[in-house]
Structure formats: structure tokens, C-alpha cells
Design an enzyme around this catalytic site. Structure first.
Site, PDB file in Angstrom:
ATOM      1  N   LYS A  22       0.816  -1.370  -0.126  1.00  0.00           N
ATOM      2  CA  LYS A  22      -0.076  -0.316   0.113  1.00  0.00           C
ATOM      3  C   LYS A  22       0.637   1.461  -0.140  1.00  0.00           C
ATOM      4  CE  LYS A  22      -1.926   2.016   3.555  1.00  0.00           C
ATOM      5  NZ  LYS A  22      -1.139   3.172   4.374  1.00  0.00           N
ATOM      6  N   ASN A  23       1.966   1.290   0.708  1.00  0.00           N
ATOM      7  CA  ASN A  23       2.880   2.437   1.354  1.00  0.00           C
ATOM      8  C   ASN A  23       3.520   2.599   0.186  1.00  0.00           C
ATOM      9  OD1 ASN A  23       1.134   2.866   3.435  1.00  0.00           O
ATOM     10  ND2 ASN A  23       2.394   2.470   4.893  1.00  0.00           N
ATOM     11  N   CYS A 118      -4.757  12.740  13.004  1.00  0.00           N
ATOM     12  CA  CYS A 118      -5.123  11.389  13.098  1.00  0.00           C
ATOM     13  C   CYS A 118      -5.058  10.240  13.743  1.00  0.00           C
ATOM     14  CB  CYS A 118      -3.992  11.255  12.598  1.00  0.00           C
ATOM     15  SG  CYS A 118      -3.622   9.454  11.680  1.00  0.00           S
TER      16      CYS A 118
HETATM   17  C1  EPZ Z   1       4.277   7.214   6.632  1.00  0.00           C
HETATM   18  O1  EPZ Z   1       3.338   8.130   6.767  1.00  0.00           O
HETATM   19  C2  EPZ Z   1       3.845   5.898   6.312  1.00  0.00           C
HETATM   20  N1  EPZ Z   1       2.191   6.089   5.510  1.00  0.00           N
HETATM   21  C3  EPZ Z   1       2.682   5.290   7.576  1.00  0.00           C
HETATM   22  O2  EPZ Z   1       2.321   4.427   7.574  1.00  0.00           O
HETATM   23  C4  EPZ Z   1       4.006   5.429   8.198  1.00  0.00           C
HETATM   24  O3  EPZ Z   1       3.656   5.176   9.734  1.00  0.00           O
HETATM   25  C5  EPZ Z   1       5.128   6.458   8.182  1.00  0.00           C
HETATM   26  O4  EPZ Z   1       4.838   6.094   7.264  1.00  0.00           O
HETATM   27  C6  EPZ Z   1       6.769   6.266   9.746  1.00  0.00           C
HETATM   28  O5  EPZ Z   1       6.800   5.111   8.933  1.00  0.00           O
HETATM   29  C7  EPZ Z   1       2.703   6.038   4.118  1.00  0.00           C
HETATM   30  O6  EPZ Z   1       3.506   5.503   3.523  1.00  0.00           O
HETATM   31  C8  EPZ Z   1       0.979   6.135   3.196  1.00  0.00           C
HETATM   32  P1  EPZ Z   1       6.213  10.440   8.686  1.00  0.00           P
HETATM   33  P2  EPZ Z   1       3.753   9.101   6.470  1.00  0.00           P
HETATM   34  O7  EPZ Z   1       6.448  11.875   7.723  1.00  0.00           O
HETATM   35  O8  EPZ Z   1       5.327   9.831   5.882  1.00  0.00           O
HETATM   36  C9  EPZ Z   1       6.561  13.694  11.755  1.00  0.00           C
HETATM   37  C10 EPZ Z   1       0.082   3.110   8.046  1.00  0.00           C
HETATM   38  O9  EPZ Z   1       0.248   2.035   8.579  1.00  0.00           O
HETATM   39  N2  EPZ Z   1       6.734  14.523  10.494  1.00  0.00           N
HETATM   40  O10 EPZ Z   1       7.598   9.702   8.353  1.00  0.00           O
HETATM   41  O11 EPZ Z   1       3.034  10.404   7.252  1.00  0.00           O
HETATM   42  C11 EPZ Z   1       5.381  13.239  11.689  1.00  0.00           C
HETATM   43  O12 EPZ Z   1       4.594  13.330  12.598  1.00  0.00           O
HETATM   44  C12 EPZ Z   1       0.659   4.751   7.798  1.00  0.00           C
HETATM   45  O13 EPZ Z   1       0.340   2.067   6.490  1.00  0.00           O
HETATM   46  C13 EPZ Z   1       6.911  15.716  10.999  1.00  0.00           C
HETATM   47  O14 EPZ Z   1       7.101  15.982  11.439  1.00  0.00           O
HETATM   48  O15 EPZ Z   1       5.389   9.989   7.944  1.00  0.00           O
HETATM   49  C14 EPZ Z   1       5.828  11.934  12.296  1.00  0.00           C
HETATM   50  O16 EPZ Z   1       6.205  12.157  13.636  1.00  0.00           O
HETATM   51  C15 EPZ Z   1       0.401   4.777   8.749  1.00  0.00           C
HETATM   52  N3  EPZ Z   1       6.764  17.125  10.243  1.00  0.00           N
HETATM   53  C16 EPZ Z   1       7.599  11.406  12.011  1.00  0.00           C
HETATM   54  O17 EPZ Z   1       8.119  12.727  11.401  1.00  0.00           O
HETATM   55  C17 EPZ Z   1       6.618  16.425   8.099  1.00  0.00           C
HETATM   56  O18 EPZ Z   1       6.671  17.186   7.992  1.00  0.00           O
HETATM   57  C18 EPZ Z   1       7.786  10.469  10.667  1.00  0.00           C
HETATM   58  O19 EPZ Z   1       6.364  10.880  10.015  1.00  0.00           O
HETATM   59  C19 EPZ Z   1       6.067  15.132   8.381  1.00  0.00           C
HETATM   60  C20 EPZ Z   1       6.792  14.353   9.274  1.00  0.00           C
END
Ligand code: EPZ
Length: 422
Positions: A22-23, A118
């Protein structure tokens, strides 16, 4: 609304095939905006989120054709004024943010709703916006929308790390935008997740110049245009990991076909530490557990660390392990919605800020529980398979977002599980 009814206490045994990721598929589908030739994707899973991304892309003028056997053909128009990603879609799926970079890079204009709240915690998109501004994009927030515009993006060097390290979709957005920027872009602290690597490989097939794939430093030489390509999406390591944890947690013997060892090494290591045997052969991974698992400490980290998307499932397994485990969540400090529901089944778990102390108990007992998000619902299903008696997991629409035919696959491993209308 559907629920799953599980009668627990059986060992899971047998073989199951992992679906496409999916991701990986979601940002790759968004990459179709970058080219005006068809993108042919194979192995696309049949999931609610994939359908949502399809609807979003259609709104943006992309022709999305779903064919038999997991093939999808995406064709973006060479010109389009349909650059608005509406709130009604974005509020249901955060990954929709992945259209922002491609729209800006290819069409010079984007209006993308901010994703909103979320269940797993605070998820800002500030890194996405900073990265696009550093590439020369004009980015404003108006009425809940990200309004972006530019003539042509310009390559630059940037550090894209946030308070929790790299960002997966943040890296994906900037990587896609940089492929059509003028000059060279360097992304430091880029995410190395297999899903980001798969996206980079598709972009290379489309004609992009990218170095450092799989490393935290990506170098992208911008080009004037990208073409189409054909690509098979990588297998879903989180789905595969969920089956391996379920196999070990039920003291079973489960083989996942199509799973990639290197994508799951942190999980393999953890399962070995718990006393399960994990081996691989010809693109399959097998997990066997003959006795009660041992307690361990788990800390979630960006890839290649232990994935946060397997934290809840692992906590369910540790709830019946021998001893005390500490689970520390370093990506989403509040990602513990499953704790209270597992406690309803007799688990002894105490939460302290971004960690949970799990006192392993001999047995869990079936109970009615409520899913709160995608991976928490998978953890409740695993707990139901381990527990004595019947468990009813409601709100499984969360599960359908990310698991393709989960109950059929679990039944093929001997589980007693069925879907009912609520
Ligand atoms: C991806 O989300 C995945 N989703 C998530 O899977 C997964 O949990 C996550 O990566 C971490 O591995 C998809 O790929 C569609 P991040 P993403 O940006 O990209 C912070 C599932 O269950 N952050 O890597 O949204 C954020 O808050 C889902 O399939 C900022 O602070 O996650 C988090 O604490 C759930 N500012 C951390 O970084 C930003 O601009 C990692 O988030 C972006 C992120």
C-alpha cells in the site's frame, strides 16, 4: 459497518502470499501526474486507500483504469486546470498529500487540502512545505488548503530531517518534485524506507536521474520531461510482518510467500530474540514458535529500524510473552490507542509518555473491542487469535484500508474468523 468475530486458541499454520505494498503504491500512483505517458502498475493491492487515491487522481484529471489481477494503468493529461485535491478526500487519507509535489512540478499550480487530524497522533506536513519552498515554490495556507505555484522549480541542497528523523511521504513529495526541477537537488536525511526506494526506481524508469537510492542522501538531476513505464510494486512488508507476528504469537508455523528478507530484518531480529525461529528461502519467510515467547524491548525507528507500523502487532504478541517488555515509540509518541483495548482482553500494559511497559500474562481472554486505526486493528485481530473464547473487533473499516482479504488469508492458515454486519 462490519466487525470481525474471532474464536481464538488455534495455532496458525501454512502458507500465505503477501499482497503489493500500500505505502509503495500510493506515492507511485501520484507520480503518474509527472508524465503524459501511461504508467502501468502491477501487483497493486485491492484496498480502500488505493481506491481513494484513484478517486483523487481522477479529480485531478488522471485517467485511472483498474484491470484484472492487480494491474492499473494511469494516464495524466499533458495539460489540466484540475489542480484541487478536496478536503472530503484528503480527510480520509493523508497519503493524498503525495499529489502536492507532482502537481507543482508538472503543472506549476496546486491546491491541496491539509490532511487534518489522525488517530495515531500529531502528523504535521511542515517538512513537505519547507522542502517545496526550498525548491522555489510559492506556498501559502489559505482556508485549510495548501496553495502552491511556481514557474519552474529550481534544484537546491536541503536537510529534510524533522523532530522524529526522516519523513517517508515528505521525502517522496520532494523527490518527485525535484525530478522536473531545473538543476540538481540534494535531499539530506532522506527516508530510506523500501517504499521510497521503490518510488525512486519507478521515477528512474520514467527517465529521472537519481543517485543514492536507499541511502539518507538522495541526489536528483532535474530533467525537462518524464515518460511512462511499467512496474511491479514491491510486496507489502507490513502485511507480511503482521502474518509473521501472528504465526509466532499463536505458537504456529507460518510461511509468507513474496516477502523480502531485507525489508523485514528488524522484525526478524526481534522475533529471534523472542525465541521464534525465522528463516528464509526463495522469496519466502517462515516463522515458527514451539513454546511461549520471551519478553524483549522494542524501539520504533525509521528504516532500517523497527517499523512503527508493526509496533501494535508486536505489543499484542508481547502481552502473552514470558516476562516484562518495554515498547518505545520514537516515531509517533502517542501511538498507543490499542493499549486500552488489549487491556480489555486481560493484557497488563502501563503507558509512560512514549513508552509502554508490558507485563506478559499466561493467557488473554476474548472480548468485544474497538479498532481505532489501521495497525491497531491488526493488533486486536492477533490478540483475538491468541485469546481463549470469542473476540469481536468492530470498526474494521480501518483494517480494510490496508489489508487485502485479511480474514480469508487468516482462514487459510487455520484461523476461526468471520466478518459480520454490525
Ligand atoms: C508513512 O507516513 C506511512 N504512510 C505510515 O504508515 C508510517 O507510519 C510512517 O510513514 C512512518 O513509517 C504512508 O506511507 C502512506 P512520516 P508519513 O512523514 O509519511 C513527523 C500505515 O499504517 N513529521 O515519515 O505520513 C511525523 O509527525 C501508515 O500504513 C513532521 O514532523 O510519516 C512523524 O512523527 C500509518 N513533519 C514522523 O515525522 C512532517 O512534515 C514520521 O512521519 C512530516 C512528518
Amino acid at each position: 459497518m462490519d466487525a470481525l468475530v474471532i474464536t481464538g486458541g488455534r495455532r496458525l499454520t501454512g502458507k500465505v502470499r503477501a499482497s503489493g505494498s500500500k505505502n509503495a503504491a500510493l506515492p507511485i500512483m501520484a507520480a503518474s501526474i509527472l508524465a503524459d505517458e501511461p504508467l502501468v502498475l502491477k501487483g497493486v493491492p485491492n484496498l480502500a486507500d488505493i481506491r481513494t487515491m484513484g478517486r483523487l487522481l481522477s479529480q485531478l484529471g488522471v485517467k485511472v483504469e483498474r484491470k484484472k489481477g492487480g494491474t492499473m494503468v494511469l494516464k495524466s493529461p499533458s495539460r489540466s486546470r484540475r489542480n484541487r485535491a478536496p478536503y472530503k478526500i484528503m480527510k480520509t487519507m493523508r497519503a493524498g498529500i503525495c499529489v502536492l509535489g507532482p502537481l507543482l512540478a508538472r503543472r506549476g499550480k496546486a491546491e491541496v487540502s491539509l490532511p487534518g487530524g489522525c488517530a495515531i497522533g500529531d502528523r504535521p506536513v511542515d517538512l513537505h512545505l519547507k522542502g517545496l519552498r526550498w525548491l522555489g515554490g510559492r506556498i501559502e495556507i489559505e482556508h485549510g488548503y495548501i496553495a502552491g505555484s511556481c514557474q519552474r522549480l529550481r534544484g537546491t541542497e536541503m536537510y529534510l530531517g524533522g523532530p522524529f528523523g526522516s519523513s517517508v511521504t515528505g521525502t517522496a513529495n520532494i523527490l518527485m518534485a525535484a525530478t522536473l526541477a531545473k538543476g540538481t537537488t540534494v535531499i539530506d536525511c532522506a527516508a530510506c524506507e523500501p517504499e521510497v526506494q521503490d518510488l525512486a526506481r519507478v521515477l528512474q524508469k520514467m527517465g529521472a536521474c537519481i543517485d543514492g537510492i536507499g541511502s539518507p542522501r538522495l541526489v536528483i538531476e532535474g530533467v525537462d520531461r518524464l515518460g511512462g513505464c511499467e512496474h511491479r510494486v514491491i510486496p507489502d512488508r507490513i502485511e507480511a510482518g503482521t502474518f509473521l507476528v501472528a504465526g509466532a504469537a499463536t505458537r504456529g508455523d507460518v510461511t509468507v510467500e513474496g516477502a523480502r528478507w531485507n525489508d523485514l530484518f528488524a522484525l526478524v531480529h526481534a522475533l529471534n530474540e523472542m525465541g521464534a525461529e525465522v528463516e528464509h528461502e526463495d522469496g519466502t519467510i517462515r516463522a515458527t514458535a514451539r513454546r511461549r515467547l520471551r519478553s524483549i524491548d522494542v524501539t520504533t525507528l525509521p528504516f532500517p529500524g523497527f517499523p512503527t507500523d508493526l509496533q501494535a502487532q508486536m505489543m499484542a504478541a508481547l502481552a502473552r510473552a514470558d516476562g516484562i517488555s518495554v515498547v518505545t515509540e520514537k516515531i509517533y509518541p502517542d501511538r498507543f490507542m490499542h493499549v486500552a483495548e488489549l487491556a480489555r482482553m486481560g493484557a497488563e500494559i502501563r503507558k509512560h509518555s512514549n513508552a509502554a511497559v508490558v507485563h506478559g500474562t499466561e493467557r488473554l481472554s476474548g472480548a468485544p473491542v474497538m479498532a481505532s486505526d489501521l495497525r491497531a486493528s491488526a493488533a486486536l485481530v492477533i490478540a483475538g487469535l491468541m485469546a481463549s473464547g470469542q473476540t469481536r473487533v468492530s470498526r474494521v473499516y480501518h483494517l480494510d484500508r490496508g489489508y487485502d482479504r485479511l480474514e480469508q488469508k487468516l482462514r487459510s492458515l487455520g484461523a476461526r474468523i468471520r466478518r459480520v454486519k454490525e
